[in-house]
Design a protein around this motif. Structure first.
Motif, short mmCIF file in Angstrom:
data_model
loop_
_atom_site.label_atom_id
_atom_site.label_comp_id
_atom_site.label_asym_id
_atom_site.label_seq_id
_atom_site.Cartn_x
_atom_site.Cartn_y
_atom_site.Cartn_z
N UNK A 63 -15.46 -9.36 -8.88
CA UNK A 63 -16.77 -9.23 -8.21
C UNK A 63 -17.36 -7.86 -8.45
N UNK A 64 -16.52 -6.82 -8.39
CA UNK A 64 -17.00 -5.46 -8.64
C UNK A 64 -17.55 -5.34 -10.06
N UNK A 65 -16.82 -5.88 -11.04
CA UNK A 65 -17.28 -5.82 -12.43
C UNK A 65 -18.60 -6.57 -12.60
N UNK A 66 -18.72 -7.74 -11.98
CA UNK A 66 -19.93 -8.56 -12.07
C UNK A 66 -21.13 -7.82 -11.46
N UNK A 67 -20.94 -7.24 -10.28
CA UNK A 67 -22.05 -6.53 -9.62
C UNK A 67 -22.49 -5.31 -10.43
N UNK A 68 -21.52 -4.58 -11.01
CA UNK A 68 -21.88 -3.42 -11.84
C UNK A 68 -22.78 -3.84 -13.00
N UNK A 69 -22.42 -4.95 -13.64
CA UNK A 69 -23.22 -5.45 -14.77
C UNK A 69 -24.58 -5.95 -14.30
N UNK A 70 -24.57 -6.85 -13.31
CA UNK A 70 -25.81 -7.52 -12.90
C UNK A 70 -26.82 -6.57 -12.27
N UNK A 71 -26.37 -5.65 -11.44
CA UNK A 71 -27.31 -4.83 -10.69
C UNK A 71 -27.70 -3.54 -11.39
N UNK A 72 -26.80 -3.00 -12.22
CA UNK A 72 -27.08 -1.68 -12.79
C UNK A 72 -26.86 -1.59 -14.30
N UNK A 73 -26.55 -2.72 -14.95
CA UNK A 73 -26.35 -2.69 -16.39
C UNK A 73 -25.17 -1.83 -16.83
N UNK A 74 -24.18 -1.69 -15.97
CA UNK A 74 -23.00 -0.89 -16.32
C UNK A 74 -22.09 -1.74 -17.22
N UNK A 75 -21.84 -1.29 -18.44
CA UNK A 75 -20.98 -2.06 -19.35
C UNK A 75 -19.59 -2.27 -18.72
N UNK A 76 -19.00 -3.40 -19.01
CA UNK A 76 -17.73 -3.78 -18.40
C UNK A 76 -16.63 -2.76 -18.65
#
Length: 187
Positions: A63-76
């Protein structure tokens, strides 16, 4: 059940919150999101770089990885560097009722050249703020209430708030981990 409906039933919810930080020359700064004005809850308020409910069948980490990507475009690969900072438990009160929540907190140190960008429409913009600026926004009640709690906890863990500079330190620290007498799924 939709997470937003849990208020009506008093059902305990679970979420992740990520403190996106940048360290430079001994100084800590924090990436702060401004919530979209189209959000049903807390439109336009300040928020974490990434946060969200734990999806059905997803682990806390996923969930943390998904939110980082979806909300802030943080690469996995960058998001995988986040460090677990524990949990915070509390009751959220609104006109809909009282909701018990358990939130999993992560600290993610980001490189100087990384700039988050809104990806899923939940965030209007991001600002990189000095800790003093974050505190001013906290004191002005500009943060979504639960995010303010997590940022205050970050400030305590990293010694920006101490018993020497905060007269209500013991009261503040004592309220980070409320016992929740509700069943919880294993995470």
């Amino acid at each position: 059940m939709e997470r937003a409906a849990s208020f009506s039933f008093g059902i305990r919810t679970f979420a992740v919150h990520v403190n996106g930080i940048v360290k430079q020359a001994g100084k800590t700064r924090m990436w702060i999101a401004k919530r979209s004005m189209s959000k049903e809850t807390y439109p336009g308020m300040l928020d974490h770089i990434a946060a969200g409910g734990i999806g059905n069948g997803m682990s806390v980490y996923e969930s943390m990885l998904k939110e980082c990507d979806e909300e802030a475009g943080i690469p996995i690969e960058l998001a995988k560097q986040a460090k677990s900072a524990g949990t915070i438990q509390y009751f959220m009160q609104s006109e809909l009722g009282l909701q018990p929540e358990t939130e999993f907190v992560y600290d993610l140190e980001l490189p100087l050249d990384f700039i988050p960008f809104p990806k899923d429409g939940e965030v209007d913009s991001f600002s990189l703020m000095d800790i003093d600026e974050v505190v001013i926004h906290l004191q002005s009640n500009e943060f979504k209430p639960n995010c303010a709690l997590f940022i205050i906890e970050f400030l305590v863990r990293h010694k920006f708030i101490t018993s020497q500079n905060e007269p209500d330190y013991t009261h503040i620290v004592g309220n980070f981990h409320r016992p929740l007498p509700f069943p919880a799924a294993a995470h």
